[in-house]
Design a protein around this motif. Structure first.
Motif, mmCIF file in Angstrom:
data_model
loop_
_atom_site.group_PDB
_atom_site.id
_atom_site.type_symbol
_atom_site.label_atom_id
_atom_site.label_comp_id
_atom_site.label_asym_id
_atom_site.label_seq_id
_atom_site.Cartn_x
_atom_site.Cartn_y
_atom_site.Cartn_z
ATOM 1 N N SER A 10 35.736 40.344 42.962
ATOM 2 C CA SER A 10 37.120 40.708 42.659
ATOM 3 C C SER A 10 37.241 41.662 41.471
ATOM 4 O O SER A 10 38.331 42.161 41.188
ATOM 5 C CB SER A 10 37.945 39.442 42.364
ATOM 6 N N ASP A 39 36.100 48.135 41.236
ATOM 7 C CA ASP A 39 36.915 49.242 41.735
ATOM 8 C C ASP A 39 36.127 49.962 42.817
ATOM 9 O O ASP A 39 36.497 49.991 43.993
ATOM 10 C CB ASP A 39 37.257 50.180 40.568
ATOM 11 N N MET A 64 37.425 47.506 37.750
ATOM 12 C CA MET A 64 38.743 48.033 38.094
ATOM 13 C C MET A 64 39.674 47.934 36.892
ATOM 14 O O MET A 64 40.030 46.847 36.430
ATOM 15 C CB MET A 64 39.339 47.289 39.286
ATOM 16 N N ASP A 79 43.055 47.948 34.761
ATOM 17 C CA ASP A 79 44.377 47.327 34.974
ATOM 18 C C ASP A 79 44.304 46.038 35.790
ATOM 19 O O ASP A 79 45.344 45.512 36.196
ATOM 20 C CB ASP A 79 45.363 48.295 35.652
ATOM 21 N N ASN A 80 43.119 45.532 36.003
ATOM 22 C CA ASN A 80 42.946 44.254 36.696
ATOM 23 C C ASN A 80 42.793 43.169 35.625
ATOM 24 O O ASN A 80 41.811 43.165 34.879
ATOM 25 C CB ASN A 80 41.703 44.329 37.595
ATOM 26 N N ASP A 81 43.752 42.265 35.513
ATOM 27 C CA ASP A 81 43.722 41.248 34.452
ATOM 28 C C ASP A 81 42.449 40.407 34.499
ATOM 29 O O ASP A 81 41.934 39.993 33.457
ATOM 30 C CB ASP A 81 44.952 40.333 34.561
ATOM 31 N N GLU A 82 41.951 40.167 35.687
ATOM 32 C CA GLU A 82 40.715 39.386 35.821
ATOM 33 C C GLU A 82 39.534 40.109 35.173
ATOM 34 O O GLU A 82 38.636 39.483 34.608
ATOM 35 C CB GLU A 82 40.446 39.126 37.306
ATOM 36 N N LYS A 123 39.293 50.944 44.833
ATOM 37 C CA LYS A 123 40.425 50.034 45.055
ATOM 38 C C LYS A 123 41.623 50.397 44.178
ATOM 39 O O LYS A 123 42.772 50.179 44.573
ATOM 40 C CB LYS A 123 39.990 48.588 44.771
ATOM 41 N N TYR A 124 41.345 50.939 43.003
ATOM 42 C CA TYR A 124 42.455 51.346 42.129
ATOM 43 C C TYR A 124 43.316 52.408 42.820
ATOM 44 O O TYR A 124 44.546 52.326 42.838
ATOM 45 C CB TYR A 124 41.921 51.887 40.802
ATOM 46 N N LYS A 163 45.437 51.051 45.589
ATOM 47 C CA LYS A 163 46.582 50.257 45.129
ATOM 48 C C LYS A 163 47.636 51.098 44.426
ATOM 49 O O LYS A 163 48.845 50.908 44.631
ATOM 50 C CB LYS A 163 46.099 49.148 44.196
#
Length: 618
Positions: free
Chosen positions: A177, A180, A186, A188-191, A227-228, A231
């Motif tokens: 998860s 990117d 990635m 801006d992905n909080d995780e 993925k960025y 999205k």
């Protein structure tokens, strides 16, 4: 030996260092704090004046000379923070004891920093798969290293990755998860930021005294394009990089770290290239830079002839108003053999420019690309030469090398021998090759390197190399030379074997095929097994066992290919099979634009096969 003027712990380490350097003087040495390094006689005793703790140990390395020549040494280092960097991430994780020994030698050179490049080889409690079965350091091991280094006046700086270069994690689905694209996190992905904070928190717990952390962020030019983009759409990648940099820096600051990040990504995203004699880091590029931040400019490649480019790159970094770290290289990557000749050609000019531009930080990187076949000790000539340049007199390198390492400098440089071709005297516009690794793994039947190998008389070259290596003695470091001797012995039989095999097959020369089968291949097998034994000793002398499995798979595969090829040739000669299909295609140039020594980087799979080694890309 009687030590006066030092605290008990430093006095103990001074005695240890004196033994490590095999000092002959056994009288009184008095240490005094001062404004620079001075070593001189005062009656029957020797006085060492030092401006920082690491110079206690550099001063010791001059004691025998001062006593013998009745001279005075006076020096001041030209760059405040200077360090080597050890790559623990490409399979060779050095043992704690080996790192400690490296620290002693670095202090004796007057270096006051040590970077540890650790992509996934430290322990994060919340992520048990991070560095699993990779030889990762425990918190206790890193604390032991840091405490020991600090006692020598050496600051440990961790290098981690907070954007790219995390390929080793791709094999574990628990990290899926975070990605990117490729091995890039990635933005801006909080995780992702939870993961990065866990990284930085773990480093703080492992290295409680570290002041600075390098957050990496180099070479991740595909950021935002996976993925960025799916999205959020097409990003402004410069702004995206700066946004990520600021967020990571805030996490670093939270845990008491000042942050370093490389600038190659910033400039590559803006200009499509990094090194240039014209490109600048413009005000709009840095207006969103974090406040207390060190920018890192790295270059291991460019020549004295490229000084204008080097000056521009150094100046544009200095003009940002940020502290600048210049990163040079001591070439032990690209193959089994060091490239001190190349390091000593390209590095002095850049360091001279860094000194003149007032750069405050210098790092000498020692990498382990594609498996870390070449140990860090093999580039001691490059490290010592750089240390002496920083103290303003690299012309003394051979003399200093004997004082520090206890081996003749020119003998130690012979470790480079197997990698040097006669045409390597012309360095302009080229990088060093890993020819020795390419021909080592050039498959006997497939022969991807055959067309390029034909331009050299490699069998004779390696015979000459072996004689050079036999006549060099490196004392306690002779295990390094023994590996090179065994390498040359193997390459005498192996280098031209695929070429000669194909030629004999195509010409129907059954006598030569029989000689290859009965004489050459058995000699290649015997010398490969002897190389493996020397290489194994070299590995375990300084490294943990993790990562050596890769070397065994590669070398063992080479051994099996030799044995299997021998069987197939025997079957062909006996009439059991009527052809050797692998030997029938015409050879093609390995490189379509560069000849072998100007382009071969010795990546294992590149030299070996074009068949699918693994369908999965980690």
């Amino acid at each position: 030996m009687k030590i006066i003027g030092l605290e008990q712990r430093q006095a103990e380490l001074a005695e240890l260092t004196a033994k490590r350097l095999n000092l002959k003087f056994n009288g009184e040495i008095e240490f005094k704090e001062s404004d620079c390094l001075r070593v001189y006689k005062d009656g029957e005793k020797v006085v060492v004046e030092y401006s920082e703790l690491c110079e206690v140990f550099r001063g010791l390395s001059f004691v025998d000379r001062v006593v013998k020549e009745n001279c005075k040494i006076e020096q001041k280092c030209l760059i405040p923070f200077r360090a080597t960097s050890l790559d623990m991430s490409r399979n060779a994780v050095m043992t704690v004891e080996a790192v400690k020994d490296w620290i002693v030698l670095n202090a004796a050179m007057g270096l006051n920093g040590l970077y540890l490049y650790m992509e996934d080889v430290y322990t994060i409690p919340e992520y048990p798969y991070f560095g699993h079965q990779r030889g990762r350091y425990t918190k206790e091991e890193l604390r032991e290293i840091e405490s020991y280094a600090n006692d020598f006046g050496i600051e440990i700086t961790p290098i981690i990755q907070t954007l790219g270069h995390l390929n080793a994690l791709k094999g574990w689905d628990c990290f899926n998860s975070l990605w990117d694209i490729d091995d890039i996190l990635m933005v801006d992905n909080d995780e992702v930021y939870e993961f990065i904070e866990a990284e930085i928190r773990a480093i703080r717990e492992s290295l409680p005294n570290a002041k600075v952390i390098s957050a990496g962020m180099d070479e991740a030019t595909m950021m935002g394009r996976g993925k960025y983009m799916d999205k959020y759409g097409q990003p402004d990648t410069v702004k995206l990089f700066l946004k990520h940099l600021n967020r990571v820096t805030k996490i670093c600051n939270k845990y008491g770290f000042r942050t370093i990040a490389d600038t190659d990504l910033l400039m590559s995203l803006r200009y499509g290239e990094y090194w240039s004699a014209e490109n600048k880091i413009t005000p709009d590029m840095i207006e969103d830079f974090p406040e207390d931040f060190i920018i890192a400019y790295w270059d291991y490649y460019h020549y004295p002839e490229d000084r204008a480019m080097t000056e521009n790159m150094m100046q544009t970094h200095v003009d940002t108003g940020k502290d600048v770290l210049y990163i040079a290289g001591a070439w032990n990557w690209w193959g089994f053999t060091p490239k001190n000749f190349y390091s000593n050609y390209v590095t002095p000019t850049a360091i001279d420019v860094a000194i003149k531009k007032g750069v405050k930080y210098l790092k000498i990187s020692i990498f382990g690309d594609d498996g870390a076949e070449c140990p860090v000790y093999s580039v001691l000539p490059s490290i010592v030469r750089t240390a002496e340049q920083l103290y303003s007199n690299d012309a003394e390198t051979p003399k200093r090398f004997m004082e520090l390492i206890g081996v003749d400098y020119n003998d130690f440089l012979k470790l480079d021998t197997v990698s040097i071709l006669h045409c390597d005297a012309d360095y302009t516009g080229i990088c060093p090759s890993a020819l020795e690794k390419s021909v080592f793994y050039n498959d006997i039947m497939i022969g991807l390197m055959n067309d390029d190998i034909k331009q050299y008389n490699l069998t004779e070259k390696y015979k000459e190399d072996l004689e050079i290596l036999k006549n060099a003695n490196l004392g306690e470091y002779d295990y390094l030379m023994e590996t090179q001797r065994r390498l040359a012995e193997f390459l005498i039989y192996k280098a031209e074997l695929p070429v000669n095999l194909k030629k004999a097959y195509k010409e129907g020369d059954r006598a030569t095929l029989r000689n290859i089968c009965e004489e050459i291949i058995p000699c290649a097998i015997d010398t490969l097994e002897a190389f493996d034994e020397a290489f194994e000793y070299q590995w375990y002398k300084i490294n943990k066992p993790f990562g050596y499995d890769v070397q065994q798979l590669r070398i063992g595969g080479q051994l099996l290919r030799l044995k299997d090829s021998k069987k197939r040739i025997e079957k062909y000669l006996s009439g059991e099979i009527d052809r050797l299909e692998e030997l029938e295609p015409e050879d093609l140039p390995f490189k379509t634009k560069n000849n072998l020594h100007k382009g071969t980087n010795g990546i294992w799979k590149s030299s070996l096969t074009r068949s699918v080694v693994s369908q999965v890309k980690f």
